[in-house]
Write a protein that holds these residues in place. Structure first.
Motif, PDB file in Angstrom:
ATOM      1  N   VAL A  30       7.692  -6.154   6.796  1.00  0.00           N
ATOM      2  CA  VAL A  30       8.929  -6.857   5.945  1.00  0.00           C
ATOM      3  C   VAL A  30       8.475  -6.755   4.576  1.00  0.00           C
ATOM      4  CG1 VAL A  30      10.394  -8.872   5.773  1.00  0.00           C
ATOM      5  CG2 VAL A  30       9.597  -8.192   8.008  1.00  0.00           C
ATOM      6  N   ASP A  31       9.525  -6.227   3.662  1.00  0.00           N
ATOM      7  CA  ASP A  31       9.412  -6.091   2.323  1.00  0.00           C
ATOM      8  C   ASP A  31       9.874  -7.411   1.732  1.00  0.00           C
ATOM      9  OD1 ASP A  31       8.370  -3.607   2.332  1.00  0.00           O
ATOM     10  OD2 ASP A  31      10.182  -2.539   2.188  1.00  0.00           O
ATOM     11  N   ARG A  32       9.418  -7.944   0.541  1.00  0.00           N
ATOM     12  CA  ARG A  32      10.124  -8.917  -0.176  1.00  0.00           C
ATOM     13  C   ARG A  32      11.396  -8.790  -0.710  1.00  0.00           C
ATOM     14  NH1 ARG A  32       6.009 -12.877  -1.161  1.00  0.00           N
ATOM     15  NH2 ARG A  32       3.884 -12.196  -0.741  1.00  0.00           N
ATOM     16  N   GLU A  33      12.041  -9.557  -0.958  1.00  0.00           N
ATOM     17  CA  GLU A  33      13.381  -9.355  -1.647  1.00  0.00           C
ATOM     18  C   GLU A  33      13.064  -9.004  -3.259  1.00  0.00           C
ATOM     19  OE1 GLU A  33      16.794 -10.301  -0.497  1.00  0.00           O
ATOM     20  OE2 GLU A  33      15.780  -9.176   1.029  1.00  0.00           O
ATOM     21  N   GLN A  34      12.093  -9.652  -3.719  1.00  0.00           N
ATOM     22  CA  GLN A  34      11.948  -9.153  -5.032  1.00  0.00           C
ATOM     23  C   GLN A  34      10.862  -8.193  -5.252  1.00  0.00           C
ATOM     24  OE1 GLN A  34      13.782 -10.797  -7.551  1.00  0.00           O
ATOM     25  NE2 GLN A  34      14.872 -11.762  -6.010  1.00  0.00           N
ATOM     26  N   VAL A  35      10.964  -7.394  -6.264  1.00  0.00           N
ATOM     27  CA  VAL A  35      10.018  -6.290  -6.404  1.00  0.00           C
ATOM     28  C   VAL A  35       8.500  -6.850  -6.641  1.00  0.00           C
ATOM     29  CG1 VAL A  35       9.066  -4.561  -7.691  1.00  0.00           C
ATOM     30  CG2 VAL A  35      11.586  -4.729  -7.579  1.00  0.00           C
ATOM     31  N   SER A  36       7.533  -6.307  -5.680  1.00  0.00           N
ATOM     32  CA  SER A  36       6.113  -6.893  -5.633  1.00  0.00           C
ATOM     33  C   SER A  36       5.090  -5.757  -5.424  1.00  0.00           C
ATOM     34  CB  SER A  36       6.004  -8.071  -4.504  1.00  0.00           C
ATOM     35  OG  SER A  36       4.714  -8.152  -4.319  1.00  0.00           O
ATOM     36  N   ASP A  37       3.953  -6.079  -5.669  1.00  0.00           N
ATOM     37  CA  ASP A  37       2.891  -5.118  -5.438  1.00  0.00           C
ATOM     38  C   ASP A  37       2.586  -4.997  -4.011  1.00  0.00           C
ATOM     39  OD1 ASP A  37       1.655  -7.581  -5.526  1.00  0.00           O
ATOM     40  OD2 ASP A  37      -0.136  -6.946  -6.769  1.00  0.00           O
ATOM     41  N   ARG A  38       2.893  -6.100  -3.143  1.00  0.00           N
ATOM     42  CA  ARG A  38       2.769  -5.840  -1.604  1.00  0.00           C
ATOM     43  C   ARG A  38       3.856  -6.435  -0.871  1.00  0.00           C
ATOM     44  NH1 ARG A  38      -1.855 -10.332  -3.214  1.00  0.00           N
ATOM     45  NH2 ARG A  38      -1.207  -9.598  -4.990  1.00  0.00           N
ATOM     46  N   PRO A  39       3.773  -5.779   0.340  1.00  0.00           N
ATOM     47  CA  PRO A  39       4.995  -6.426   1.163  1.00  0.00           C
ATOM     48  C   PRO A  39       4.623  -7.916   1.727  1.00  0.00           C
ATOM     49  CG  PRO A  39       4.448  -4.404   1.877  1.00  0.00           C
ATOM     50  CD  PRO A  39       3.220  -5.089   0.971  1.00  0.00           C
ATOM     51  N   LEU A  40       5.527  -8.649   1.980  1.00  0.00           N
ATOM     52  CA  LEU A  40       5.629  -9.925   2.496  1.00  0.00           C
ATOM     53  C   LEU A  40       4.868  -9.853   3.980  1.00  0.00           C
ATOM     54  CD1 LEU A  40       6.433 -12.986   2.637  1.00  0.00           C
ATOM     55  CD2 LEU A  40       8.250 -12.402   4.224  1.00  0.00           C
ATOM     56  N   VAL A  41       5.062  -8.959   4.495  1.00  0.00           N
ATOM     57  CA  VAL A  41       4.246  -8.571   6.096  1.00  0.00           C
ATOM     58  C   VAL A  41       4.063  -7.117   6.216  1.00  0.00           C
ATOM     59  CG1 VAL A  41       4.010  -8.939   8.510  1.00  0.00           C
ATOM     60  CG2 VAL A  41       5.164 -10.662   7.093  1.00  0.00           C
ATOM     61  N   ILE A  42       2.927  -6.643   6.237  1.00  0.00           N
ATOM     62  CA  ILE A  42       2.476  -5.097   6.269  1.00  0.00           C
ATOM     63  C   ILE A  42       2.588  -4.756   7.981  1.00  0.00           C
ATOM     64  CG2 ILE A  42       0.776  -3.271   6.273  1.00  0.00           C
ATOM     65  CD1 ILE A  42      -0.045  -4.741   3.634  1.00  0.00           C
ATOM     66  N   ASP A  43       3.260  -3.699   8.387  1.00  0.00           N
ATOM     67  CA  ASP A  43       3.538  -3.380  10.062  1.00  0.00           C
ATOM     68  C   ASP A  43       1.936  -2.906  10.157  1.00  0.00           C
ATOM     69  OD1 ASP A  43       3.765  -1.516  12.179  1.00  0.00           O
ATOM     70  OD2 ASP A  43       5.923  -2.216  11.645  1.00  0.00           O
ATOM     71  N   TRP A  44       1.601  -3.422  11.418  1.00  0.00           N
ATOM     72  CA  TRP A  44      -0.021  -3.150  12.095  1.00  0.00           C
ATOM     73  C   TRP A  44      -0.046  -1.573  12.034  1.00  0.00           C
ATOM     74  CZ3 TRP A  44      -0.593  -0.636  16.639  1.00  0.00           C
ATOM     75  CH2 TRP A  44       0.473  -0.224  17.559  1.00  0.00           C
ATOM     76  N   ARG A  45       1.077  -0.837  12.093  1.00  0.00           N
ATOM     77  CA  ARG A  45       0.928   0.670  12.027  1.00  0.00           C
ATOM     78  C   ARG A  45       0.788   1.434  10.978  1.00  0.00           C
ATOM     79  NH1 ARG A  45       6.063   0.986  15.808  1.00  0.00           N
ATOM     80  NH2 ARG A  45       6.852  -0.396  14.113  1.00  0.00           N
ATOM     81  N   ALA A  46       0.968   0.597   9.719  1.00  0.00           N
ATOM     82  CA  ALA A  46       0.621   1.164   8.544  1.00  0.00           C
ATOM     83  C   ALA A  46      -0.569   1.701   8.032  1.00  0.00           C
ATOM     84  CB  ALA A  46       1.426   0.065   7.436  1.00  0.00           C
ATOM     85  N   PRO A  47      -0.809   2.672   7.178  1.00  0.00           N
ATOM     86  CA  PRO A  47      -2.281   3.263   6.931  1.00  0.00           C
ATOM     87  C   PRO A  47      -3.108   2.258   6.620  1.00  0.00           C
ATOM     88  CG  PRO A  47      -0.494   4.831   6.281  1.00  0.00           C
ATOM     89  CD  PRO A  47       0.225   3.543   6.646  1.00  0.00           C
ATOM     90  N   VAL A  48      -2.605   1.348   5.601  1.00  0.00           N
ATOM     91  CA  VAL A  48      -3.603   0.411   5.165  1.00  0.00           C
ATOM     92  C   VAL A  48      -4.068  -0.673   6.301  1.00  0.00           C
ATOM     93  CG1 VAL A  48      -1.940  -1.382   4.268  1.00  0.00           C
ATOM     94  CG2 VAL A  48      -4.171  -1.407   3.156  1.00  0.00           C
ATOM     95  N   ALA A  49      -3.139  -0.865   7.121  1.00  0.00           N
ATOM     96  CA  ALA A  49      -3.512  -1.834   8.256  1.00  0.00           C
ATOM     97  C   ALA A  49      -4.427  -1.249   9.186  1.00  0.00           C
ATOM     98  CB  ALA A  49      -2.244  -2.115   9.116  1.00  0.00           C
ATOM     99  N   SER A  50      -4.795   0.039   9.046  1.00  0.00           N
ATOM    100  CA  SER A  50      -5.983   0.510   9.780  1.00  0.00           C
ATOM    101  C   SER A  50      -7.176   0.006   9.580  1.00  0.00           C
ATOM    102  CB  SER A  50      -5.859   2.146   9.911  1.00  0.00           C
ATOM    103  OG  SER A  50      -6.247   2.709   8.606  1.00  0.00           O
ATOM    104  N   LEU A  51      -7.451  -0.488   8.136  1.00  0.00           N
ATOM    105  CA  LEU A  51      -8.623  -1.021   7.928  1.00  0.00           C
ATOM    106  C   LEU A  51      -9.024  -2.420   8.553  1.00  0.00           C
ATOM    107  CD1 LEU A  51      -8.827  -0.703   4.095  1.00  0.00           C
ATOM    108  CD2 LEU A  51     -10.243   0.240   5.612  1.00  0.00           C
ATOM    109  N   PHE A  52      -7.883  -2.966   9.207  1.00  0.00           N
ATOM    110  CA  PHE A  52      -8.113  -4.388   9.849  1.00  0.00           C
ATOM    111  C   PHE A  52      -8.751  -3.921  11.203  1.00  0.00           C
ATOM    112  CE2 PHE A  52      -6.537  -7.741  12.515  1.00  0.00           C
ATOM    113  CZ  PHE A  52      -6.813  -8.755  11.630  1.00  0.00           C
ATOM    114  N   TYR A  53      -8.443  -2.956  11.644  1.00  0.00           N
ATOM    115  CA  TYR A  53      -9.011  -2.693  13.075  1.00  0.00           C
ATOM    116  C   TYR A  53     -10.478  -1.708  12.727  1.00  0.00           C
ATOM    117  CZ  TYR A  53      -4.393  -4.035  14.436  1.00  0.00           C
ATOM    118  OH  TYR A  53      -3.270  -4.539  14.592  1.00  0.00           O
TER     119      TYR A  53
END
Length: 728
Positions: free
Chosen positions: A89-112
């Motif tokens: 889920v993206d934030r309503e206001q422009v931000s340098d990061r989403p409110l929540v990143i989808d677990w399938r997103a490339p950066v989320a692969s680092l978590f695993y």
């Protein structure tokens, strides 16, 4: 240490409250926008997007995320706290990061994939390889908007930088209900590699019992839909599972991951639907009875066993030869004359058949040729000298056209299958070679069944192949991806036929050879499937860590495999300790004396009462045969509520207490298992018996009790790591 934990908990609680406020604000705004019901396409698309966002946010507000990763890219000024959840889920206001990143997103692969250490970490992004430093890896448990648990599995700023399995062990220790759950918060590195593997590959996964094969495959579907959203769709994916009850058992995972509309079926149901045939339910039951209920154990299995032969590529070759010869002799001898004085030369018909319509499969080619003949007749009719002559010629031509069509081969899969096996009378000029290449035993049994109108599951792949060779892919569309669970029970022929119905060899094929209890029809080595694909179109992964059972259960089950099968496919347990495996003889005194009755029944009752009285949601009693399961169920039903007999006909797994034969338990898991009759009278010394017992033992998550009569099979006699008798 306590202060650090309190500080982390307070930090995450504050962040959760802030995230919930932001989610509620956005959700309230979206719900305030009137739902568009007009016909403008652009507005319809916008409304569909808003409605999806409403659904995502409503689901997200209960459990917004499960992990946090603090990461600083190589070219970035400071570290960023990235929160990872099931839905991005993206934030309503422009931000340098989403409110929540989808677990399938490339950066989320680092978590695993990140396994600790101070060296730079990296992940693949659309713009290339991104490198940086991981500062914190944190798991959180949120249920119904309440923060229940915070666990740091890595902290660069602490004294102990190693990644810990503490959170994984905590989640594995939870009790089971009647559904398989997602593992998105605990995906391990080796599982993540499989989930994120490239699409156009026949991915073969050998996974030990409890390695999460099924769950990994389901998560892979969710990932493919995210990663290749412009190329694949859920409606063009399918999951093949061993039975309908198992499909019900796994039915909640994909919806939990926000994925719907993926077809789920058994291979026999799907194949019968494509072919338009009915496969009687009793056939499957009779097959199970033949292999699992016979006195003296399983019959001998050879390469000439019907299921093995009919599942081999050897039968594919016989069918191809038959269809080829049939096609070459398809055009009837002689010219075609619709009425006296008018002739269409066979040479012209042959040119149409062999040249103009050559790209079409045989049945379609016949249709095209007959349509061409019909058009030729219509043109010839226009040359009639009078209306009366035209009427007479039209009548004659209709009869002769019908008779000519009947001279062509009958392009019906079942008819051709019967002709190949000589189960029906074959026309003298039917150009198919005699079935010398079919083993006599297979030929005899198949002819007998086909003459009675009996089809077995093993007959479906050859029938499907004949259907495909005759008609091609009638629907014109192929699956984007196919998942095959319990694939060790599939034949090479089944995989080869399914490959005709999928784009780019896109498979996830998963199973465990150590659980190959259906060896009369399945593969004995993965090479049988790998050789179906070019090396560049296939890949192999082995999952050796078992997350299901305690160390004690896994080590006990490994002992069965080592001693009874000589297998090297042994599970490596996660460090989660529990009670020892308990061996209990029917002759041992009960903890509380019971009045009269059979000692075996009393022992099973006592064991079930003890285990069901604990905080377990699912407990199973596994028997060697269905007959024994039915008898035990009758004895137990009057004393236990919420107890079910699983006999293979059920389409829903209800949880609670279950009684079932061990061969129907594959794919399921229970908090506690009572394996009844674990003695040499019920389990012989053959490798197949050991595999059967291994399947039963590895169904247990937390506790395993082995009840037995006199004499244990050789692979149980050492009893290492077990305790004898009833608990005190």
């Amino acid at each position: 240490m306590e202060d650090n934990f309190q500080s982390a908990y307070q930090e995450e609680e504050d962040r959760l409250n802030s995230a919930l406020m932001e989610i509620d604000t956005v959700l309230e705004r979206l719900r305030g926008i009137p739902v568009y019901t007009g016909h403008d396409y652009t507005e319809q698309a916008l409304e569909a997007s808003r409605e999806q966002r409403r659904k995502d946010l409503a689901k997200l507000r209960q459990e917004p995320y499960f992990g946090r990763l603090d990461f600083q890219g190589k070219d970035e000024d400071g570290r960023k706290a990235l929160y990872i959840g099931k839905i991005g889920v993206d934030r309503e206001q422009v931000s340098d990061r989403p409110l929540v990143i989808d677990w399938r997103a490339p950066v989320a692969s680092l978590f695993y994939s990140f396994t600790g250490g101070t060296e730079p970490a990296s992940y693949e992004a659309p713009e290339g390889l991104i490198e940086g430093l991981v500062f914190l890896k944190r798991n959180v448990v949120i249920r119904k908007q309440i923060l229940e648990r915070v666990a740091d599995t890595y902290n660069r700023d602490s004294d102990g930088p190693a990644v810990s399995d503490e959170f994984l062990v905590y989640r594995l220790g939870e009790n089971k209900d009647n559904r398989l759950r997602d593992i998105v918060s605990t995906i391990q590195e080796e599982q993540d590699k499989i989930i994120r593997a490239a699409k156009n590959t026949a991915l073969i996964i050998q996974g030990v019992a409890g390695s999460g094969k099924t769950t990994v495959a389901l998560h892979r579907l969710a990932f493919l839909l995210y990663q290749y959203k412009e190329q694949v769709s859920a409606e063009k994916m399918i999951i093949f599972a061993p039975n309908r009850m198992f499909l019900d058992y796994i039915s909640d995972v994909l919806p939990e991951l926000g994925v719907g509309n993926i077809a789920q079926s058994t291979f026999p149901d799907w194949a019968a639907d494509v072919l338009g045939v009915v496969l009687p339910e009793q056939n499957a039951a009779e097959t199970m009875s033949h292999w699992f209920e016979r006195e003296g154990g399983m019959p001998e299995i050879t390469e000439e066993t019907p299921g093995r032969f009919k599942g081999s590529t050897a039968l594919m070759g016989i069918i191809e030869s038959a269809i080829g010869l049939l096609e070459n002799g398809a055009v009837p001898e002689g010219d075609f004359s619709p009425w006296e004085g008018s002739v269409l030369r066979r040479s012209m018909i042959l040119r149409w058949h062999n040249e103009e319509y050559a790209p079409y499969p045989p049945a379609k080619r016949k249709e095209r040729v007959m349509a061409r003949i019909h058009r030729w007749i219509e043109m010839e009719l226009k040359k009639s000298p009078s209306a009366a002559a035209m009427k007479d010629r039209k009548k004659k031509s209709a009869a002769r056209e019908k008779a000519y069509s009947a001279k062509w081969p009958k392009y019906d899969p079942l008819t051709i299958y019967k002709q190949i096996f000589r189960a029906v009378k074959v026309p003298e000029d039917w150009p198919v070679e005699a079935p010398e290449r079919i083993p006599q035993g297979v030929l005899t049994s198949t002819v007998k069944d086909l003459k009675k109108g009996i089809l077995h599951e093993e007959d479906l792949p050859p029938l499907l192949y004949i259907h495909y060779l005759l008609n091609g892919n009638e629907g014109g569309s192929r699956f984007d991806h196919i998942v095959i669970d319990e694939a060790q029970d599939f034949s090479p022929f089944q995989i080869a036929v399914l490959d005709l119905y999928v784009k780019g060899h896109s498979f996830t094929i998963l199973g465990d050879l150590s659980q190959g209890i259906h060896a009369y029809k399945g593969v004995h080595a993965w090479e049988e499937m790998q050789t179906l694909f070019a090396p560049e179109h296939t890949a192999y992964h082995a999952l050796t860590r078992s997350y299901r059972s305690t160390m004690e259960i896994i080590e006990f089950a490994n002992g069965i495999l080592s001693a009874g099968v000589g297998s090297s496919l042994l599970a490596v347990p996660v460090f989660r300790s529990g009670n020892p495996v308990r061996l209990i003889s029917y002759g041992q005194p009960l903890p509380e004396p019971a009045a009269g009755g059979d000692s075996r029944i009393q022992a099973v009752r006592t064991a079930l009462a003890s285990l069901s009285g604990r905080e377990y949601r699912t407990v199973a009693v596994l028997t060697r045969s269905l007959r024994e399961a039915a008898e035990l169920y009758t004895e137990l039903a009057g004393r236990f509520e919420d107890i079910h007999l699983i006999d293979g006909s059920m389409t829903e797994y209800r949880g609670g207490l279950s009684v079932l034969p061990v061969y129907l338990s594959k794919g399921l898991e229970f908090d506690a298992v009572i394996l009844a009759d674990a003695d040499s009278d019920h389990y012989g010394g053959a490798a197949w018996d050991a595999k059967l017992m291994y399947v039963g033992c590895t169904r247990a998550l937390h506790e395993l009790w082995m009840l037995h009569g006199e004499g244990l099979p050789p692979y149980l006699q050492n009893g290492e790591g077990t305790v004898q008798g009833w608990p005190e």
